[in-house]
Motif scaffolding. Structure first.
Motif, PDB file in Angstrom:
ATOM      1  N   VAL A   1     -67.234  78.546  36.104  1.00  0.00           N
ATOM      2  CA  VAL A   1     -67.031  79.800  35.383  1.00  0.00           C
ATOM      3  C   VAL A   1     -67.076  79.455  33.907  1.00  0.00           C
ATOM      4  O   VAL A   1     -66.364  78.558  33.445  1.00  0.00           O
ATOM      5  N   ARG A   2     -67.920  80.142  33.178  1.00  0.00           N
ATOM      6  CA  ARG A   2     -68.130  79.830  31.759  1.00  0.00           C
ATOM      7  C   ARG A   2     -68.078  81.107  30.934  1.00  0.00           C
ATOM      8  O   ARG A   2     -68.585  82.153  31.342  1.00  0.00           O
ATOM      9  N   SER A   3     -67.475  80.992  29.768  1.00  0.00           N
ATOM     10  CA  SER A   3     -67.506  82.100  28.824  1.00  0.00           C
ATOM     11  C   SER A   3     -68.792  82.023  28.013  1.00  0.00           C
ATOM     12  O   SER A   3     -69.182  80.951  27.556  1.00  0.00           O
ATOM     13  N   VAL A   4     -69.456  83.153  27.860  1.00  0.00           N
ATOM     14  CA  VAL A   4     -70.714  83.181  27.126  1.00  0.00           C
ATOM     15  C   VAL A   4     -70.484  82.999  25.637  1.00  0.00           C
ATOM     16  O   VAL A   4     -71.252  82.347  24.946  1.00  0.00           O
ATOM     17  N   ASN A   5     -69.391  83.567  25.108  1.00  0.00           N
ATOM     18  CA  ASN A   5     -69.262  83.610  23.658  1.00  0.00           C
ATOM     19  C   ASN A   5     -67.955  83.063  23.090  1.00  0.00           C
ATOM     20  O   ASN A   5     -67.815  82.978  21.873  1.00  0.00           O
ATOM     21  N   GLU A   6     -66.984  82.682  23.902  1.00  0.00           N
ATOM     22  CA  GLU A   6     -65.771  82.054  23.375  1.00  0.00           C
ATOM     23  C   GLU A   6     -64.991  81.435  24.527  1.00  0.00           C
ATOM     24  O   GLU A   6     -65.479  81.372  25.641  1.00  0.00           O
TER      25      GLU A   6
ATOM     26  N   LEU B   1     -62.401  80.696  27.579  1.00  0.00           N
ATOM     27  CA  LEU B   1     -61.898  81.498  28.683  1.00  0.00           C
ATOM     28  C   LEU B   1     -60.467  81.932  28.406  1.00  0.00           C
ATOM     29  O   LEU B   1     -59.714  81.220  27.745  1.00  0.00           O
ATOM     30  N   PRO B   2     -60.060  83.095  28.905  1.00  0.00           N
ATOM     31  CA  PRO B   2     -58.665  83.503  28.728  1.00  0.00           C
ATOM     32  C   PRO B   2     -57.726  82.576  29.499  1.00  0.00           C
ATOM     33  O   PRO B   2     -58.062  82.092  30.584  1.00  0.00           O
ATOM     34  N   THR B   3     -56.582  82.327  28.942  1.00  0.00           N
ATOM     35  CA  THR B   3     -55.584  81.480  29.598  1.00  0.00           C
ATOM     36  C   THR B   3     -55.237  82.016  30.981  1.00  0.00           C
ATOM     37  O   THR B   3     -55.051  83.221  31.160  1.00  0.00           O
ATOM     38  N   GLY B   4     -55.191  81.117  31.959  1.00  0.00           N
ATOM     39  CA  GLY B   4     -54.783  81.515  33.306  1.00  0.00           C
ATOM     40  C   GLY B   4     -55.908  81.996  34.194  1.00  0.00           C
ATOM     41  O   GLY B   4     -55.678  82.241  35.383  1.00  0.00           O
TER      42      GLY B   4
ATOM     43  N   ASN C   1     -63.672  76.238  27.545  1.00  0.00           N
ATOM     44  CA  ASN C   1     -64.849  77.098  27.557  1.00  0.00           C
ATOM     45  C   ASN C   1     -65.360  77.295  28.981  1.00  0.00           C
ATOM     46  O   ASN C   1     -66.016  78.285  29.280  1.00  0.00           O
ATOM     47  N   SER C   2     -65.055  76.341  29.869  1.00  0.00           N
ATOM     48  CA  SER C   2     -65.496  76.463  31.254  1.00  0.00           C
ATOM     49  C   SER C   2     -64.561  75.697  32.172  1.00  0.00           C
ATOM     50  O   SER C   2     -63.849  74.782  31.752  1.00  0.00           O
ATOM     51  N   ILE C   3     -64.548  76.104  33.427  1.00  0.00           N
ATOM     52  CA  ILE C   3     -63.839  75.383  34.484  1.00  0.00           C
ATOM     53  C   ILE C   3     -64.794  75.276  35.664  1.00  0.00           C
ATOM     54  O   ILE C   3     -65.655  76.137  35.852  1.00  0.00           O
ATOM     55  N   GLN C   4     -64.673  74.218  36.476  1.00  0.00           N
ATOM     56  CA  GLN C   4     -65.647  74.013  37.534  1.00  0.00           C
ATOM     57  C   GLN C   4     -65.100  73.209  38.711  1.00  0.00           C
ATOM     58  O   GLN C   4     -64.088  72.516  38.582  1.00  0.00           O
ATOM     59  N   LEU C   5     -65.811  73.314  39.822  1.00  0.00           N
ATOM     60  CA  LEU C   5     -65.487  72.585  41.043  1.00  0.00           C
ATOM     61  C   LEU C   5     -66.798  72.133  41.690  1.00  0.00           C
ATOM     62  O   LEU C   5     -67.847  72.759  41.494  1.00  0.00           O
ATOM     63  N   ARG C   6     -66.710  71.051  42.475  1.00  0.00           N
ATOM     64  CA  ARG C   6     -67.887  70.584  43.201  1.00  0.00           C
ATOM     65  C   ARG C   6     -67.462  70.124  44.591  1.00  0.00           C
ATOM     66  O   ARG C   6     -66.423  69.476  44.737  1.00  0.00           O
ATOM     67  N   PHE C   7     -68.283  70.445  45.595  1.00  0.00           N
ATOM     68  CA  PHE C   7     -67.942  70.070  46.963  1.00  0.00           C
ATOM     69  C   PHE C   7     -69.213  70.079  47.803  1.00  0.00           C
ATOM     70  O   PHE C   7     -70.272  70.572  47.387  1.00  0.00           O
ATOM     71  N   THR C   8     -69.108  69.537  49.016  1.00  0.00           N
ATOM     72  CA  THR C   8     -70.244  69.481  49.943  1.00  0.00           C
ATOM     73  C   THR C   8     -69.801  70.043  51.283  1.00  0.00           C
ATOM     74  O   THR C   8     -69.255  69.328  52.122  1.00  0.00           O
ATOM     75  N   PRO C   9     -70.026  71.352  51.495  1.00  0.00           N
ATOM     76  CA  PRO C   9     -69.594  71.957  52.756  1.00  0.00           C
ATOM     77  C   PRO C   9     -70.560  71.620  53.887  1.00  0.00           C
ATOM     78  O   PRO C   9     -71.738  71.339  53.649  1.00  0.00           O
ATOM     79  N   PRO C  10     -70.087  71.649  55.124  1.00  0.00           N
ATOM     80  CA  PRO C  10     -71.001  71.469  56.267  1.00  0.00           C
ATOM     81  C   PRO C  10     -72.063  72.559  56.278  1.00  0.00           C
ATOM     82  O   PRO C  10     -71.828  73.687  55.831  1.00  0.00           O
ATOM     83  N   SER C  11     -73.237  72.235  56.779  1.00  0.00           N
ATOM     84  CA  SER C  11     -74.331  73.203  56.837  1.00  0.00           C
ATOM     85  C   SER C  11     -73.921  74.436  57.631  1.00  0.00           C
ATOM     86  O   SER C  11     -73.308  74.330  58.702  1.00  0.00           O
TER      87      SER C  11
END
Length: 499
Positions: A427-432, A434-437, A468-478
């Motif tokens: 999730v990324r903010s385009v122009n500033e 991210l809001p707290t929380g 400015n952004s938060i993220q996650l990465r994972f590998t789910p089963p097909s």
């Protein structure tokens, strides 16, 4: 300020004409089919060819001035919605908005600006350009010309407000014809303050949507039994506008937003033209069409795959590509190899040596970050390659636009083996910041948060947003069905996917 420049005809840029490329006309007409009726389709077509033809001109302008690159406004998902109801598009250059109002040259005797572009806080701009468009079956007779400009302040204080068709009008001879007088650097006060629009009660919103969502009603903005204030309040609100567009298109937006029909991610890999149009209509677009190449920024989560390019390189130059390929060799430092893979994704489209180099890297590379970078770059330069990845972005509405924030959900995928996909969610903010929380969560098909797959935007010592952004990465089963949920205060957005 715009410097004196000349067109290919050698004339100074007080007013000048630009040919409309055939590809822009064809693409504009194809995208215009996402409108509900012939009138809105033609309006969308006229606006799209205006926007896409002028964008390179403004890119050149801002590059010369050392300013931020112009971005289309609204973004693609909202553009379908906006053009259904209101003629006009805009270019956002930093905090400055330049509104483009096209008209067919033989059909207009005065500059007419829809009231939404003047009185809606979400729409209003700084400068308003009158763009004459000439369309003809003859290739050489398709061109547009900027006839002049005015400002928001002038429209509010000098122009004639016409309630009958909800417009502001000015004589063409009252426009400023010298584009050099548009100033993007001195922060001149060219906007008039706008009062807040009245709030509409939730029950009344539904009533208005039912009244205005009739497919047989070509111009909802002109329905006289609904007050101007109510119409402006409705169209100013992004989620209401989205619901109204869905009604006009005969879609069940409630089902769509609740993701009862999950998105199959594997279809994003090497998507054919028909599938690409479906993806675009659902609001997903290529990452690069929404974001310029990214600068390093503070992020939080499991991995950042952001990158930045330090110098522009001629994508057609063998001398440019070969040295970059050499930086992928195993003896090079990891940072150099990582950035080299990213650069090839920008300059190597269709280049067989660049494609082969990234493909070979993916076959032998064990480092996870490097594999992500290489797979996404390969997807850019060789779409449909079975070992390449792709990255999509979609603007989401959490009510944050009231605070001048635009939030995008980003999904990137790469093949891990013959069956499974690696999934990166951001999730990324385009122009500033991210809001707290603000929270990003990955949920199971039954709606339970999957352990270790949840992250929250932080605040600084002053309590302001830090990430400015938060993220996650994972590998789910097909074949796994999972949900991506973004929450902020009492607002929530959820999308469902099949791995």
């Amino acid at each position: 300020m715009l410097k004196d420049r000349r067109t290919h005809t050698g004339r100074e840029t007080h007013t000048f004409s630009i040919s409309i490329p055939k590809m822009i006309r064809e693409t504009g007409w194809q995208l215009a089919q996402n409108q509900s009726n012939p009138l809105s389709r033609y309006t969308a077509y006229l606006n799209r060819i205006c926007l896409d033809t002028l964008l390179p001109f403004f890119h050149e302008w801002t590059e010369e001035e050392g300013l931020e690159k112009p971005l289309k406004w609204p973004r693609e998902e909202q553009l379908f919605q906006s053009l259904e109801f209101v003629s006009g598009t805009a270019l956002q250059i930093g905090e400055i908005r330049i509104v483009l109002i096209p008209y067919e040259i033989e059909e207009c005797r005065e500059f007419v600006v829809p009231q939404e572009w003047v009185d809606c806080p979400a729409y209003c701009g700084d400068y308003y350009l009158a763009v004459a468009v000439n369309l003809d079956l003859e290739e050489q007779e398709n061109w547009l010309k900027i006839e002049g400009f005015t400002t928001h302040q002038q429209l509010k204080t000098v122009a004639h407000h016409r309630e009958s068709d909800r417009t502001y009008t000015m004589e063409f001879n009252a426009l400023v014809r010298d584009l050099n007088l548009i100033d993007l650097t001195d922060n001149l006060k060219v906007r008039e303050p706008l009062p807040d629009l009245p709030q509409i009660e939730p029950g009344e919103v539904e009533q208005l949507l039912n009244m205005l969502g009739d497919a047989a009603l070509y111009s909802p903005r002109l329905r006289t039994d609904i007050s101007t204030d109510k119409w402006l309040s409705l169209i100013n609100h992004c989620s209401y506008q989205k619901k109204l567009y869905a009604r006009k298109m005969g879609e069940d937006l409630t089902e769509k937003n609740n993701s009862t029909e999950p998105i199959t991610l594997k279809k994003w890999l090497g998507a054919i033209a028909e599938e690409t149009q479906k993806i675009l209509k659902e609001g997903w677009q290529s990452f690069d069409s929404l974001f310029e190449p990214l600068e390093p920024s503070p992020v939080r989560g499991h991995l950042s795959i952001d990158r930045h390019l330090t110098e522009p390189i001629d994508s057609k130059s063998e001398a440019a590509i070969s040295p970059i390929i050499s930086l992928l060799e195993p003896y090079q430092k990891k940072n150099l190899r990582y950035h080299a893979a990213g650069v090839l994704g920008e300059i190597g489209r269709g280049h067989p040596e660049a494609i082969a180099a990234l493909s070979d890297l993916l076959k032998i590379e064990k480092d996870e970050e490097m594999r992500w970078q290489a797979a996404l770059s390969l997807g850019k330069i060789d779409p449909g390659n079975p070992i390449s990845g792709t990255k999509k972005a979609k603007l989401i509405d959490l009510g944050l636009r009231l605070h001048a924030r635009e939030i995008a959900l980003i999904i990137a995928i790469i093949p891990k083996d013959e069956e499974r996909l690696g999934v990166f969610v951001q999730v990324r903010s385009v122009n500033e910041e991210l809001p707290t929380g603000l929270k990003l969560s990955i949920l199971s098909e039954t709606g339970e948060v999957i352990p270790k797959l949840e992250v929250e935007a932080r605040s600084d010592t002053a309590g302001e947003g830090k990430d400015n952004s938060i993220q996650l990465r994972f590998t789910p089963p097909s074949g796994t069905i999972f949900q991506v949920r973004v929450t902020s205060n009492d607002r929530e957005f959820t999308e469902t996917f099949i791995a």
